[in-house]
Design an enzyme around this catalytic site. Structure first.
Site, PDB file in Angstrom:
ATOM      1  N   HIS A  45      53.993  36.882  18.467  1.00  0.00           N
ATOM      2  CA  HIS A  45      54.325  37.972  19.384  1.00  0.00           C
ATOM      3  C   HIS A  45      54.100  39.330  18.709  1.00  0.00           C
ATOM      4  O   HIS A  45      53.968  39.417  17.482  1.00  0.00           O
ATOM      5  CB  HIS A  45      55.762  37.821  19.852  1.00  0.00           C
ATOM      6  CG  HIS A  45      55.957  36.646  20.770  1.00  0.00           C
ATOM      7  ND1 HIS A  45      57.159  36.313  21.319  1.00  0.00           N
ATOM      8  CD2 HIS A  45      55.060  35.733  21.253  1.00  0.00           C
ATOM      9  CE1 HIS A  45      57.015  35.245  22.091  1.00  0.00           C
ATOM     10  NE2 HIS A  45      55.745  34.873  22.066  1.00  0.00           N
ATOM     11  N   GLU A  47      55.989  41.805  18.041  1.00  0.00           N
ATOM     12  CA  GLU A  47      56.972  42.212  17.039  1.00  0.00           C
ATOM     13  C   GLU A  47      56.610  41.633  15.668  1.00  0.00           C
ATOM     14  O   GLU A  47      56.784  42.284  14.637  1.00  0.00           O
ATOM     15  CB  GLU A  47      58.367  41.710  17.427  1.00  0.00           C
ATOM     16  CG  GLU A  47      58.901  42.243  18.751  1.00  0.00           C
ATOM     17  CD  GLU A  47      58.556  41.357  19.941  1.00  0.00           C
ATOM     18  OE1 GLU A  47      57.405  40.898  20.028  1.00  0.00           O
ATOM     19  OE2 GLU A  47      59.418  41.157  20.796  1.00  0.00           O
ATOM     20  N   SER A 163      25.540  45.101  52.219  1.00  0.00           N
ATOM     21  CA  SER A 163      26.729  45.850  51.778  1.00  0.00           C
ATOM     22  C   SER A 163      26.537  46.574  50.444  1.00  0.00           C
ATOM     23  O   SER A 163      27.512  47.063  49.867  1.00  0.00           O
ATOM     24  CB  SER A 163      27.917  44.888  51.644  1.00  0.00           C
ATOM     25  OG  SER A 163      27.623  43.907  50.670  1.00  0.00           O
ATOM     26  N   TRP A 165      25.220  49.684  48.530  1.00  0.00           N
ATOM     27  CA  TRP A 165      26.625  49.710  48.167  1.00  0.00           C
ATOM     28  C   TRP A 165      27.402  50.568  49.145  1.00  0.00           C
ATOM     29  O   TRP A 165      26.880  51.566  49.639  1.00  0.00           O
ATOM     30  CB  TRP A 165      26.821  50.241  46.741  1.00  0.00           C
ATOM     31  CG  TRP A 165      26.085  49.400  45.712  1.00  0.00           C
ATOM     32  CD1 TRP A 165      24.952  49.730  45.066  1.00  0.00           C
ATOM     33  CD2 TRP A 165      26.448  48.096  45.235  1.00  0.00           C
ATOM     34  NE1 TRP A 165      24.576  48.719  44.204  1.00  0.00           N
ATOM     35  CE2 TRP A 165      25.488  47.708  44.305  1.00  0.00           C
ATOM     36  CE3 TRP A 165      27.499  47.242  45.538  1.00  0.00           C
ATOM     37  CZ2 TRP A 165      25.550  46.474  43.651  1.00  0.00           C
ATOM     38  CZ3 TRP A 165      27.554  46.039  44.882  1.00  0.00           C
ATOM     39  CH2 TRP A 165      26.580  45.668  43.941  1.00  0.00           C
ATOM     40  N   ARG A 179      38.744  43.549  37.378  1.00  0.00           N
ATOM     41  CA  ARG A 179      38.408  42.137  37.099  1.00  0.00           C
ATOM     42  C   ARG A 179      38.802  41.769  35.675  1.00  0.00           C
ATOM     43  O   ARG A 179      39.277  40.665  35.421  1.00  0.00           O
ATOM     44  CB  ARG A 179      36.903  41.916  37.278  1.00  0.00           C
ATOM     45  CG  ARG A 179      36.476  41.910  38.720  1.00  0.00           C
ATOM     46  CD  ARG A 179      34.988  41.686  38.811  1.00  0.00           C
ATOM     47  NE  ARG A 179      34.503  41.937  40.152  1.00  0.00           N
ATOM     48  CZ  ARG A 179      33.267  42.305  40.449  1.00  0.00           C
ATOM     49  NH1 ARG A 179      32.383  42.465  39.493  1.00  0.00           N
ATOM     50  NH2 ARG A 179      32.913  42.501  41.698  1.00  0.00           N
ATOM     51  N   LEU A 199      30.441  38.973  39.803  1.00  0.00           N
ATOM     52  CA  LEU A 199      31.906  38.959  39.640  1.00  0.00           C
ATOM     53  C   LEU A 199      32.379  39.044  38.200  1.00  0.00           C
ATOM     54  O   LEU A 199      33.433  38.498  37.848  1.00  0.00           O
ATOM     55  CB  LEU A 199      32.515  37.707  40.315  1.00  0.00           C
ATOM     56  CG  LEU A 199      32.220  37.518  41.798  1.00  0.00           C
ATOM     57  CD1 LEU A 199      32.859  36.220  42.305  1.00  0.00           C
ATOM     58  CD2 LEU A 199      32.723  38.692  42.628  1.00  0.00           C
ATOM     59  N   GLU A 283      38.491  38.766  46.255  1.00  0.00           N
ATOM     60  CA  GLU A 283      37.372  39.696  46.571  1.00  0.00           C
ATOM     61  C   GLU A 283      36.525  39.102  47.687  1.00  0.00           C
ATOM     62  O   GLU A 283      35.307  39.199  47.696  1.00  0.00           O
ATOM     63  CB  GLU A 283      36.499  39.933  45.324  1.00  0.00           C
ATOM     64  CG  GLU A 283      37.056  40.962  44.379  1.00  0.00           C
ATOM     65  CD  GLU A 283      35.970  41.607  43.525  1.00  0.00           C
ATOM     66  OE1 GLU A 283      34.969  42.139  44.059  1.00  0.00           O
ATOM     67  OE2 GLU A 283      36.128  41.570  42.295  1.00  0.00           O
ATOM     68  N   ALA A 289      40.322  36.449  53.593  1.00  0.00           N
ATOM     69  CA  ALA A 289      41.366  37.447  53.292  1.00  0.00           C
ATOM     70  C   ALA A 289      42.533  37.302  54.271  1.00  0.00           C
ATOM     71  O   ALA A 289      43.706  37.343  53.870  1.00  0.00           O
ATOM     72  CB  ALA A 289      40.793  38.855  53.349  1.00  0.00           C
ATOM     73  N   SER A 291      43.407  34.639  55.917  1.00  0.00           N
ATOM     74  CA  SER A 291      44.108  33.390  55.635  1.00  0.00           C
ATOM     75  C   SER A 291      44.986  33.542  54.382  1.00  0.00           C
ATOM     76  O   SER A 291      46.117  33.029  54.332  1.00  0.00           O
ATOM     77  CB  SER A 291      43.030  32.312  55.490  1.00  0.00           C
ATOM     78  OG  SER A 291      43.529  31.168  54.992  1.00  0.00           O
TER      79      SER A 291
HETATM   80  N1  LIG Z   1      58.968  40.452  23.355  1.00  0.00           N
HETATM   81  C1  LIG Z   1      57.866  39.675  23.479  1.00  0.00           C
HETATM   82  N2  LIG Z   1      56.798  39.972  22.730  1.00  0.00           N
HETATM   83  C2  LIG Z   1      55.672  39.260  22.887  1.00  0.00           C
HETATM   84  O1  LIG Z   1      54.598  39.599  22.170  1.00  0.00           O
HETATM   85  C3  LIG Z   1      55.624  38.187  23.790  1.00  0.00           C
HETATM   86  N3  LIG Z   1      54.488  37.462  23.965  1.00  0.00           N
HETATM   87  C4  LIG Z   1      56.810  37.881  24.517  1.00  0.00           C
HETATM   88  N4  LIG Z   1      56.811  36.836  25.363  1.00  0.00           N
HETATM   89  C5  LIG Z   1      57.995  36.171  25.872  1.00  0.00           C
HETATM   90  O2  LIG Z   1      58.088  34.873  25.282  1.00  0.00           O
HETATM   91  C6  LIG Z   1      57.519  33.910  26.162  1.00  0.00           C
HETATM   92  C7  LIG Z   1      56.415  33.167  25.468  1.00  0.00           C
HETATM   93  O3  LIG Z   1      56.881  32.585  24.278  1.00  0.00           O
HETATM   94  P1  LIG Z   1      55.850  31.749  23.348  1.00  0.00           P
HETATM   95  O4  LIG Z   1      54.639  32.605  23.116  1.00  0.00           O
HETATM   96  O5  LIG Z   1      55.561  30.473  24.059  1.00  0.00           O
HETATM   97  O6  LIG Z   1      56.644  31.531  22.082  1.00  0.00           O
HETATM   98  C8  LIG Z   1      56.973  34.659  27.358  1.00  0.00           C
HETATM   99  O7  LIG Z   1      57.128  33.908  28.561  1.00  0.00           O
HETATM  100  C9  LIG Z   1      57.843  35.902  27.348  1.00  0.00           C
HETATM  101  O8  LIG Z   1      59.092  35.612  27.904  1.00  0.00           O
HETATM  102  N5  LIG Z   1      57.902  38.664  24.344  1.00  0.00           N
HETATM  103 ZN   LIG Z   2      58.944  36.894  20.620  1.00  0.00          ZN
END
Ligand SMILES: Nc1nc(O)c(N)c(N[C@@H]2O[C@H](COP(=O)(O)O)[C@@H](O)[C@H]2O)n1
Ligand SMILES: [Zn+2]
Length: 355
Positions: A45, A47, A163, A165, A179, A199, A283, A289, A291
């Site tokens: 993640h 952090e 179409s 453009w 996209r 696409l 798209e 669309a 439906s």
């Molecule tokens: N705070 C935070 N920082 C990130 O970089 C994240 N990816 C998340 N994700 C949260 O954790 C879940 C995924 O967990 P795993 O990657 O499977 O360990 C995700 O659903 C978010 O709730 N949070």
């Molecule tokens: Zn985390």
């Protein structure tokens, strides 16, 4: 600092599903000492990357993170514990994680460890960046976005189907960016026959969505840009046992073919949820669309409007029959924003929530 977190998070645009895009910045004595973002599901993640970059300098520092630190063992261990172990003094959070596995638990854990936690900084921007992730968590479906380009008199093509453009190059470039942020882009068979679209995001080394064609009978051209899977992956959704010879022809070109029963926008969205998608872009032409809207598969609408008039009582319009007979039945968009894109206008809004 939170704006910087969002900037970092966007580096992984379109690549993190089913996970959110997250950015983190560590500040010590007014200086940034570490930064990170979540590159894709299965990797650490945001952090953790920021802590690694900061090293010992994280002790006593403040970390800004656009989503609440997780507090559970998923594909990766809890960030709350990593932050506590690193000795950070303060955590500034953009938004609470709607994931029930987290849902405030990360914040509680940090506070219980004596860390000061501030929540809700740039909250609206953080929520907007991950609106697809939030929708996925809350409703167990990806966010459905309907995008179309029409003339001032409400046509998406001439009566002959021409179409290219309707809108300016600038508007078309915005669609390429859109996209890039999506996991899948869907068209119907008619669009393949009429427009032979690519696409893609039209940029080197950026994410391309899975290109999806919904076709009941597979009466599609043998040669089409979408069958060139070296450009981007393509999936054809069809009905059970439809045209086996054509299915074989597609598979030989590495086009994925999946049979759905029944083949409906609703079933397609169930399938995309199970595949881990957060954002799905419709798209398609007006019939599909309508439906998709009627089945609750569209939450957000992006309408590009060009100041051009082409007329034609048989010229197609962006949304087919919804069965409405009175203006009181009109679906009024909410949270509407309007902006100019070169000579065109973009109207963005959300359909009223359908339970
Ligand atoms: N705070 C935070 N920082 C990130 O970089 C994240 N990816 C998340 N994700 C949260 O954790 C879940 C995924 O967990 P795993 O990657 O499977 O360990 C995700 O659903 C978010 O709730 N949070
Ligand atoms: Zn985390």
């Amino acid at each position: 600092m939170m704006q910087r977190c969002l900037e970092l998070a966007r580096r992984a645009l379109g690549r993190t599903s089913p996970n959110p895009m997250v950015g983190a910045v560590i500040v010590k004595d007014g200086e940034i000492v570490g930064e990170g973002f979540h590159p894709r599901a299965g990797e650490p993640h945001a952090e953790v990357f920021a802590l690694k970059a900061a090293g010992e300098l994280a002790r006593g520092a403040t970390i800004y993170v656009s989503l609440e630190p997780c507090n559970h063992y998923g594909r990766t261990p809890p960030c709350s514990e990593a932050l506590i172990a690193a000795g950070v003094a303060m955590v500034v959070v953009g938004m609470v994680d709607p994931n029930p596995l987290v849902g405030g638990g990360g914040i509680d854990r940090l506070r219980a460890a004596g860390i000061e936690v501030v929540v809700g900084v740039e909250q609206a921007a953080c929520e907007k960046l991950n609106e697809g992730f939030v929708h996925r968590i809350l409703y167990h479906r990806p966010l459905g976005i309907l995008k179309y380009a029409m003339t001032l008199d409400g046509k998406i093509a001439t009566a002959t189907g021409h179409s290219a453009w309707i809108t300016s190059q600038a508007a078309r470039s915005e669609v390429h960016q859109l996209r890039r942020a999506c996991d899948a882009v869907i068209v119907g068979g008619n669009t393949v026959r009429q427009d032979n679209p690519r696409l893609t995001s039209h940029l080197e080394e950026v994410h391309n969505p899975l290109r999806v064609v919904m076709s009941r009978h597979l009466n599609l051209p043998e040669s089409a840009h979408l069958w060139r899977t070296t450009d981007a992956p393509t999936l054809v959704l069809t009905e059970k046992d439809a045209n086996p010879d054509f299915q074989a022809l597609l598979r030989r070109q590495n086009v994925e073919v999946v049979e759905l029963s029944p083949l409906t926008p609703e079933q397609a969205m169930v399938y995309f949820y199970e595949r881990g998608f957060c954002n799905v872009l419709w798209e398609c032409g007006g019939i599909l669309a309508a439906s998709a809207i009627a089945s609750g598969s569209v939450q957000k609408v992006l309408a590009f409007i060009a100041p051009k008039i082409i007329g034609g009582s048989n010229a197609p319009t962006p949304v087919g029959d919804l069965g409405f007979t009175s203006m009181t039945e009109a679906m009024s968009l909410e949270r509407v924003q309007v902006r100019a894109v070169d000579a065109d206008f973009l109207i963005e809004g959300y359909l009223p929530h359908k339970s």
